[in-house]
Every structure is written in structure tokens, then in C-alpha cells.
Enzyme design. Structure first.
Site, PDB file in Angstrom:
ATOM      1  CB  CYS A 130      34.549 -17.574   7.732  1.00 30.29           C
ATOM      2  SG  CYS A 130      34.992 -15.850   7.739  1.00 30.29           S
TER       3      CYS A 130
ATOM      4  CB  SER B 163      37.072 -13.432  -8.457  1.00 28.51           C
ATOM      5  OG  SER B 163      38.163 -14.237  -8.026  1.00 28.51           O
TER       6      SER B 163
ATOM      7  N   GLY C 289      47.885 -14.192  10.910  1.00 25.86           N
ATOM      8  CA  GLY C 289      47.205 -13.000  10.403  1.00 25.86           C
ATOM      9  C   GLY C 289      47.358 -12.827   8.908  1.00 25.86           C
TER      10      GLY C 289
ATOM     11  CB  THR D  13      41.834   4.962  -4.334  1.00 25.17           C
ATOM     12  OG1 THR D  13      41.715   5.345  -5.715  1.00 25.17           O
ATOM     13  CG2 THR D  13      41.385   3.516  -4.163  1.00 25.17           C
TER      14      THR D  13
END
Lengths: 439, 439
Positions: free
Chosen positions: A42, A8, A236, A263
Site C-alpha cells: 500500500c 515473505s 486487481g 487447508t
């Protein structure tokens, strides 16, 4: 058609919205672990600093917004497995059959196995819950010294937030510079110098071997014990691939997809942080893990499911950040990476001003451009400046995305007005500098 | 080789500098009417407003800078004729022989034959002397009501300067909107609304038929006498072609040149405002008359004289201005012009914000993009916004310069960070809007 999305976040939420626009009738179900749909990871550092007031402010749309568009939400739900034979997703709340399945399962913060990393006062910065925990800890303990492990974007933006709250911040980075995948040493130093003006110090080529105390009171760097009352681990992220792997899908560092984002099972797509994309410069499979890539992947997957023959384009990973008013923009390969990959390059660098000399208020801006010698193409750029970096990195990135050569940059038609920009733009001058290396 | 340049403005000065870089030995002589080399005509309104302190501040380099590079200056010099047979320029100070001659003779303000236009207090705004006269007049007469004839860039920027000095300003424009060659009515209205907040009023579809009083005390518009104690005539510029015409060179509205910027005499080049260029959208010969075009023409002419096989590219006339903090960027054709030229187009327009909703300080921005239906190419854009317009118009212009289609804009990789820009950029959304018109 029954389209099920697992995840989501940015990719999953945008996919559901794009899909609904393209198909008014399809059944669309989003299964999510968290209690809300998309928010901006962000933006989280700006919630810590208080620039954005409440954690909830970064949620893009409330759940009702999706529900009104007849997107069914199954939130607070754990996915256990994918049964590809029966075409069903197995969750802790029952089975969900699908015609098309979209994996938008994202990434998780990578936490290195440092001793004491689970202690109180040690955080990652990836989710709304992380932010809530950090804000509560700061409110309660009033930490004065923060240590940030990792000098990537999240580490730097976290450090900025802590500094803005009045903390002394130490950033510890294993590599020899900040933003090591995005900047070269010369441009990284410009950013470092600015951050050092704001109560932030750096230790490069070093790592934290232990976190001492719970709540934390210090970290060990080499033989040294460095006081710390808050630690941010920003080393990271890793793609979430376990679910795909368990379902027998092809997986590398991320889920492997074709240009349509399918995929190895054509009824299952993968988008966003969990899926591999093609590096526009090297042709390698890489993880992009940018919000903008997630949105474009969401769009392409939705369009392909809707029957449009569309391909996801290779990425340059165009990125921007702002730290203490300094803007930093990058895309493509760094000089260092080009050398590592054996790409012969011509580099141009120019430090100029954002306005003509005779107009007040211009700010320094450094533009570094990187061209491939064999086809003269623009393959990377780094810009650090006091303003208008977004526009310049985007102009160069747009050119690169259209396969521009150095001549296209040197002869680029630019827009000029004294309050806005110089007659001969720094990006053209930087390209001109690089041109000399071709002779 | 003896290279003579007629004209000491942007084109001539830049040509001399480029030429010197490419050829250390050539004799380079610049003949100029004024007493200085290049200054920025676009900066002149900002000298009137006082943002730039002294008129002399806009001079890019002092004369000694050129002389140090062994560029000979013959300033305060009138050119009488070109003797192509003897390859010599005839001036009021004697003859100057040449091997290659570069005409960088610029343009002059067009002054319509309005009764009283030569009266005291009526000005054009094209040269340093114009600015000195206007500043002296303002200092002496302290005018309170300014009338600006013409709502092009110089008219608007002049009006802004007068308003900043506390004057009431009326702008009179024959066309139905401001910036009529650069903006459509919808985008022009956004600019108009902003200017009207700052003591500026507009009268469209009307002209000034008489200027009354010397010093001026009113202008006549239709039957009406409108008080005015300063008048700026900003009705565009005309290429200086008389010298070229008298020398028998091919001339239309500007001097005709080939892609290397050679006139009909291959030893004579023409660059800058006086020379015609190719419109990138229509293929027509047009006058660009932008400082940035002048600089690129100077570069191409110098390189061609130095032996490089280089062509001046067709222009999109990418332009930017800022008025009362509002940025306006444009390039290519307007919707109105496309219709006039019979180009079938798809237009997209989007009003968004320069930042994500959850980040404080975003400003409204309106992006209008224009695509050609038959080849899907981006052929024009207009952007009006509170910040970061330069970057967006440049990104779109760079794409257009590389022949981008609507798909390139819709799937453009953009850079995102909350303090800087939204995840899905307004330029992509505007293109998405236009895409619907293709269906």
C-alpha cells in the site's frame, strides 16, 4: 517442531514473528521469492510520488531482524512443489521438510490480455521491483501523460502519484464509477470530483483495447487513439493458488481454509491474500486481500499452531485511503451490492461538517450507512471527508463487528469538543436518516 | 398536550427541537433564565482565546429558529416554584400550566469558600456572561499572570486560552495530577509536559487559601503569596437541584430519574447536567454533565413523551479535548478509580505512532486500555496523542458500549493506509499488552 512458511510478504513475515513470540523453541523457516521480508504494497504509490523517499524505506524490518529472532530465511528461492506425503517443500535450492506448513503465497497483479500490454512503459504496481522500474522509467523518459487502467484503490493511488509528479492522468474503468466494489455511485462521485481538480480525468464504462508503441505512445479506447507515455495496469489481483492446487489442496478463487485457517490438509495453513475468508455480511467465501486481514490471519494461524483454540473472524473489509487530502473509508456491503444480493436495506446519508459550525476549520464530511432491514444490523458504511474519516469508519466498523443495530448507532455515546467534533456526530445523524426508512 | 421545559441550555433546547419533530401539534414552551437558547459551554474557552471571534458566535440557533418551529420562548424568566398539584410552573412573569414538565435546569459553577473569591478579577467560566466579563477585564487590565484554580477540563482549556493570549499561567490543583477524574497519573503527565512547553506551570496537592486584592494582585498558596492579576475558579460544577427539591422530587447529588428519565413524579422529566445517570461500569448513579449526554437525554425524554418505549443507556462518559494540538480522549474508569472501587483489572499501555514508520509525519500516541478481569470487558481507556485520538477513543468506546471483551479489541479489524494509520493499530497493541496480565 519445524514450521515452514512459504511467502515473505505481510502474512508470512508477521506469521513468523507471531510464531516466534508464542514458541521460543520451534524451528521457523521462511521461504521467499524476493530478496527481502515484508514491505507494504500500500505504500508503493507513495514511493512513486516521492512522499516516501526510497523504495527500500517501505521494508518493515531488515532481514537481520528476523534472523536475530532465529527465524531462518531462505530468500531468492523458488518453490517448485509441496510433497504432502513426505511433508517437504521442494525448492530450487533443495528440499525443506516441515511439521506444519503455512502458505502465505500472496497474490499477483492481474493483467488482462490487452494487445501490447507487454510493451515498454506499461507497468503494474504490486512489488518493490515494479516501483523501481516505474521510477527509472519516469526518470529517463519524463512522461507527461499517464493512462491508468482500473479505478480501484491501487489505480487511484497510482494516479495521485503521477499527478503529484506533474503528469496529466486519464483513468479508464470498465465499471460506471471509481472504487466500484467499495463505493456506491453517489459517494464515488465525491471522490471523482476531488480528483478532477488535480489534473485527473475519468472515462467510465470503457476499456483499453490496445496499447500502441513500445515505448508506449498511445492507448486505444473504442475507435479513439489517446496519447499516453506511461500506462499503469491496475485491474486487481489474483490469489496465487497454483502451488496449492498442484499439491491437491482444495482451491476456489483462493485457497479454501476452515476457521482456524487450515487447508483441506490440517498440517497446512493458508493466510493472507492467497486464502479465502468469510464475508461477515453475506457469509460467502471471499478474498479479502487487505494487509490488515493478512496480519490477523498470521496471528490466528500462529496461535492455532501454538495450541490455542482460536478462530479467524468473518471480515467486513474495513478500508481507508487518502487522495489529495480527501479521506475515504468503507466497510461491508455497498447499497448496490446489497441489492444485487437481494438484501433488503435501509440507507441513511448525511453531509455535515467535521467541527461545530461556530468553530473555524471544519471540513465537509459525507456519511452513508447501510442497515439490514430484517435484523436492523449495520452491514456497511462509506465515508468521504476532509478529515477524521478513519475514526468514523472505525467506530462504525467496530460497532458492526460487535453486531450493532441501528439503535446502537442512533444512541451512540460520542466524544465532543469544539476543536475536534460536533455535539451530534454525523454518524448518528446518518443513522437517524436511515431510521426513517424502517417506518 | 402542553409540554413545558425549564432551562434553555443544551438539554432544554435540544429537547424542544426533538419534541417538535416527534409531535407537530404539541404546545412546547421553553422557560429560560438567559436571553438566548442553547450555546456551547465547551466553546467558551475558545472565545476567550479569540479562536472563536465573538461570544454570540457560539449560540447554536437564534431565538427565531425555535419560534419558527412554534416553540414558545419565555426567556429572561426566573422560575420560582413548581406546583405539582395544580401542574403549573410559577415564574416571575406568571404561571405556566403543563401536562408534561421537563427539568433541564443544568448546573452551576461550584465556587469554594475561598477568602476574597468575590474580588474583582476573579471569574468562573460557565456562561456567555462569564466570557463577556473575562474578555472585558482582559481588554481593560491587560493581565500578565493568571492563576487557574482546578485542573479539570475547563481549568485546562481556560489556561490554554490565557496562555495563547500571552499570559503566564499557574494552575493550582488539590489532587496530585491534572484531569484527576479522567486520567491516571501516567497519562496526565503527558498532558502536563505539553502544557509546560507553553508558559503554563502546575502546583499539585495544593490549594489557594486566599485571593488578595480587588482587583486581584495575588493568591495565597500555603504561606506563599503568588502574584496574579486574573484568577479563574474552575473547581467543577454542581447540579441545580433546589427547584426539584422544593417541589418534593427525589434528589441526590442530582435529580433522580428512572431509565425513561422520569423523576419521582412521572409527569416530570429531568435531563442534562441536573439529572443523575447510571455509570456503565459501576452501575452507580452519577452526574455525567457532558453536552453529548444532555443531547441524548433530550432525545430519549422527547421520544418517551411521544409514546416510544425507549431507555437512556448507562454512560461511559466518553470525552475528548485538545490542548496545544495534543488530543486527549477518555472514557470509563481510570486505573486509579477501578482500584478504589475494588475492581480487579488488567491494564495495557502502548506508545506508538499515528502512521507507519516509513511514512512521514506520524505523531506519538499513547493508548492505555483497562479491562475487568472477571468478565474480560473493556471498561476504560485513556489516549493522548498528536492526532487521531478522537477516532481511537471512539472506536474503543463504541466497542465498550457493545460490551466488548479484550478479545474483541485484540482481533479488531482496523482500517489501514500509510498516510492515515499503521497496519497494526496502537489500540490493538495496547490490548495485546493487557492480555499478558490475564495469564
Amino acid at each position: 517442531m519445524k514450521i515452514v512458511v512459504i511467502g515473505s510478504g505481510t502474512a508470512g513475515s508477521n506469521f513468523a514473528l507471531f510464531m516466534r513470540k508464542l514458541d521460543r523453541k520451534a524451528e521457523i523457516i521462511v521461504i521467499g521469492k524476493e530478496e527481502t521480508m515484508q514491505y507494504s504494497p500500500c505504500a508503493l504509490p507513495h514511493v512513486i510520488s516521492g512522499t516516501i523517499e526510497k523504495p527500500e524505506d517501505v521494508i518493515v524490518f531488515p532481514n537481520e531482524f528476523y534472523e536475530k529472532q532465529k527465524i531462518q530465511l531462505m530468500l531468492n528461492t523458488e518453490v517448485r512443489a509441496i510433497d504432502r506425503e513426505r511433508k517437504a517443500v521442494i525448492t530450487d535450492k533443495g528440499e525443506v521438510p516441515y511439521d506444519k506448513l503455512v502458505l502465505a503465497v500472496g497474490s499477483k497483479a492481474f493483467v488482462p490480455p490487452i494487445k501490447g500490454v507487454e510493451n515498454e512503459g506499461v507497468f503494474t504496481l504490486k512489488s518493490l521491483d515494479d516501483v523501481r522500474r516505474i521510477k527509472a522509467y519516469i526518470a529517463e523518459k519524463k512522461p507527461k501523460k499517464a493512462v491508468v487502467i482500473g479505478a480501484g484503490l491501487i489505480g487511484l493511488e497510482g494516479a495521485e502519484a503521477f499527478a503529484k509528479l506533474g503528469m496529466e492522468v486519464l483513468i479508464v474503468e470498465l465499471m460506471d464509477r471509481l472504487m466500484p466494489t467499495m463505493l456506491d455511485k453517489d459517494t464515488a462521485k465525491l471522490v471523482q470530483a476531488e480528483m478532477e481538480k488535480h489534473n485527473i480525468t475519468f472515462r467510465f464504462n470503457e476499456g483499453v483495447s490496445e496499447i500502441i508503441g513500445s515505448p508506449v505512445r498511445a492507448v486505444r479506447i473504442g475507435d479513439e487513439e489517446v496519447p499516453a507515455d506511461l500506462v499503469l495496469v491496475a485491474t486487481g489481483v489474483r490469489a496465487n493458488v497454483d502451488l496449492a492446487k498442484a499439491a491437491g489442496l482444495e482451491v476456489n478463487r483462493g485457497i479454501v481454509v476452515n476457521e482456524h485457517l487450515q487447508t483441506s490438509d490440517p498440517d497446512i495453513y493458508a493466510i493472507g491474500d492467497c486464502a479465502e475468508v468469510i464475508d461477515a455480511v453475506t457469509g460467502q467465501r471471499i478474498l479479502s486481500q487487505l494487509g490488515t486481514s493478512a496480519v490477523r490471519m498470521a496471528k490466528v494461524a500462529a496461535e492455532h499452531i501454538a495450541g490455542k483454540n482460536v478462530a479467524f473472524r468473518p471480515v467486513f473489509n474495513t478500508a481507508i485511503t487518502e487522495l489529495f487530502g480527501l479521506e475515504i473509508g468503507t466497510f461491508g456491503v455497498t447499497e448496490e451490492r446489497a441489492k444485487r444480493e437481494g438484501i433488503a436495506i435501509a440507507v441513511g446519508k448525511f453531509k455535515g461538517s467535521t467541527k461545530p459550525e461556530y468553530y473555524p476549520g471544519g471540513k465537509p464530511i459525507t456519511v452513508k450507512v447501510i442497515f439490514r432491514k430484517d435484523d436492523r444490523k449495520l452491514i456497511g458504511a462509506q465515508i468521504v471527508g476532509g478529515e477524521r474519516v478513519w475514526g468514523r469508519i472505525m467506530t462504525l466498523s467496530a460497532l458492526a463487528q460487535k453486531g450493532a443495530t441501528i439503535d446502537d448507532v442512533v444512541y451512540l455515546e460520542t466524544a465532543y469538543a469544539p476543536p475536534v467534533s460536533p455535539t451530534i456526530d454525523p454518524i448518528s445523524v446518518a443513522a437517524e436518516m436511515a431510521l426513517r426508512r424502517f417506518r
